[in-house]
Design a protein around this motif. Sequence first.
Motif, PDB file in Angstrom:
ATOM      1  N   LEU A  81       0.849  -1.188   0.000  1.00 27.07           N
ATOM      2  CA  LEU A  81       0.000   0.000   0.000  1.00 27.07           C
ATOM      3  C   LEU A  81       0.883   1.236   0.000  1.00 27.07           C
ATOM      4  O   LEU A  81       1.758   1.366   0.855  1.00 27.07           O
ATOM      5  N   LYS A  82       0.654   2.114  -0.957  1.00 27.49           N
ATOM      6  CA  LYS A  82       1.421   3.348  -1.036  1.00 27.49           C
ATOM      7  C   LYS A  82       0.448   4.510  -1.018  1.00 27.49           C
ATOM      8  O   LYS A  82      -0.594   4.459  -1.649  1.00 27.49           O
ATOM      9  N   THR A  83       0.822   5.540  -0.296  1.00 23.74           N
ATOM     10  CA  THR A  83       0.002   6.740  -0.233  1.00 23.74           C
ATOM     11  C   THR A  83       0.785   7.907  -0.800  1.00 23.74           C
ATOM     12  O   THR A  83       2.013   7.840  -0.966  1.00 23.74           O
ATOM     13  N   LEU A  84       0.100   8.992  -1.061  1.00 23.95           N
ATOM     14  CA  LEU A  84       0.775  10.175  -1.582  1.00 23.95           C
ATOM     15  C   LEU A  84       1.747  10.753  -0.564  1.00 23.95           C
ATOM     16  O   LEU A  84       2.722  11.398  -0.937  1.00 23.95           O
ATOM     17  N   ASP A  85       1.513  10.485   0.711  1.00 23.52           N
ATOM     18  CA  ASP A  85       2.424  10.966   1.761  1.00 23.52           C
ATOM     19  C   ASP A  85       3.817  10.362   1.608  1.00 23.52           C
ATOM     20  O   ASP A  85       4.808  10.978   2.002  1.00 23.52           O
ATOM     21  N   THR A  86       3.881   9.148   1.091  1.00 23.08           N
ATOM     22  CA  THR A  86       5.159   8.445   0.991  1.00 23.08           C
ATOM     23  C   THR A  86       5.789   8.575  -0.394  1.00 23.08           C
ATOM     24  O   THR A  86       6.798   7.927  -0.657  1.00 23.08           O
TER      25      THR A  86
END
Length: 123
Positions: A81-86
């Motif tokens: 899972l990747k978010t825009l924060d990372t």
Amino acid sequence: MSTERPINASAGTTLTESLRAHLVSLKLAYVLEHFESLIQDAGAEQWPHVDYLARLIEGEAHQREDRSIQRRVGLARFPVLKTLDTFDWSWPKKINRPQIQNLFRRRFIEDHANVTDRVAKRS
């Protein structure tokens, strides 16, 4: 013909216990968990009954939406899972960070525009 029934606690149970049983039966988890604490807030701040009810229902709706998203993400079986924060802004080197972040606002959806048209206008 009315389908309304008076709320009566059964013999040996309090009205709160009866309410809890109904909330469990109706699967209103957020309402079950928060109705008593919100009663305290509503009393202290003198909310109208409709505001109290609206906050309970709004919380229930948000919780259900969150669970729905979590369920769909789980069913998608993403390996990571990747978010825009990372997001790693250092690669690629020529990325236009302000332009990309502007796309995060999703204004192009409201404008019924193509993302490539948006990017071309800003370049």
